[in-house]
Design a protein around this motif. Sequence first.
Motif, short mmCIF file in Angstrom:
data_model
loop_
_atom_site.label_atom_id
_atom_site.label_comp_id
_atom_site.label_asym_id
_atom_site.label_seq_id
_atom_site.Cartn_x
_atom_site.Cartn_y
_atom_site.Cartn_z
N ALA A 21 0.82 -1.21 0.00
CA ALA A 21 0.00 0.00 0.00
C ALA A 21 0.86 1.26 0.00
CB ALA A 21 -0.92 0.00 1.21
N VAL A 22 1.93 1.26 0.78
CA VAL A 22 2.83 2.42 0.80
C VAL A 22 3.52 2.59 -0.54
CG1 VAL A 22 4.93 3.34 1.85
CG2 VAL A 22 3.15 2.40 3.29
N ALA A 23 3.97 1.49 -1.13
CA ALA A 23 4.62 1.56 -2.44
C ALA A 23 3.66 2.03 -3.52
CB ALA A 23 5.21 0.20 -2.81
N TYR A 28 1.95 6.30 -7.27
CA TYR A 28 0.96 7.19 -7.89
C TYR A 28 1.27 8.66 -7.64
CZ TYR A 28 -2.10 3.43 -9.35
OH TYR A 28 -2.61 2.32 -9.97
N LEU A 29 1.89 8.97 -6.51
CA LEU A 29 2.20 10.37 -6.22
C LEU A 29 3.45 10.87 -6.94
CD1 LEU A 29 1.43 10.52 -2.40
CD2 LEU A 29 0.10 11.49 -4.27
N LEU A 35 12.00 5.27 -5.90
CA LEU A 35 11.57 5.94 -4.67
C LEU A 35 10.43 5.20 -4.01
CD1 LEU A 35 11.85 8.38 -2.78
CD2 LEU A 35 10.20 9.54 -4.25
N SER A 36 9.49 4.71 -4.80
CA SER A 36 8.36 3.97 -4.22
C SER A 36 8.81 2.61 -3.69
CB SER A 36 7.25 3.81 -5.26
OG SER A 36 7.72 3.14 -6.40
N LEU A 37 9.79 1.99 -4.33
CA LEU A 37 10.33 0.73 -3.81
C LEU A 37 11.03 0.96 -2.48
CD1 LEU A 37 10.95 -2.29 -4.29
CD2 LEU A 37 13.06 -1.54 -5.39
N ALA A 38 11.81 2.02 -2.38
CA ALA A 38 12.50 2.32 -1.13
C ALA A 38 11.52 2.69 -0.02
CB ALA A 38 13.50 3.45 -1.34
N SER A 39 10.52 3.48 -0.35
CA SER A 39 9.56 3.88 0.69
C SER A 39 8.71 2.71 1.15
CB SER A 39 8.68 5.02 0.18
OG SER A 39 7.87 4.57 -0.88
#
Length: 104
Positions: A21-23, A28-29, A35-39
């Motif tokens: 869900a965080v990724a 989308y943002l 960056l989404s993989l790291a977050s």
Amino acid sequence: MLIASLVLIGVIAGVSLIAGAVATACRYLTKNNKLSLASGTLAIPCLLCALLAYWLTTMEADDPAPGNVLISSLIFFAAVTPIAFIASHFTISILARRGSRNVR
């Protein structure tokens, strides 16, 4: 034995859902895969570190020994990080595939 395996499956499912869900939200943002993989990977470990720091600051005399809590937190940290990475990686790869299919 059944209860322990159900708890393990529940932890894996919960970590995978939260990391995915965080990724997804970060993808989308920002439209950035790395960056989404790291977050997504670091969301649960950061929450775990914050929880450990909060426990250390509010520790009372009748709480468990700090060494036991530190060791168990580090073991959980080592077990959760690869699960979150795999879940984030699969989520980002699915989203990247869907995004390239919808562009026409």
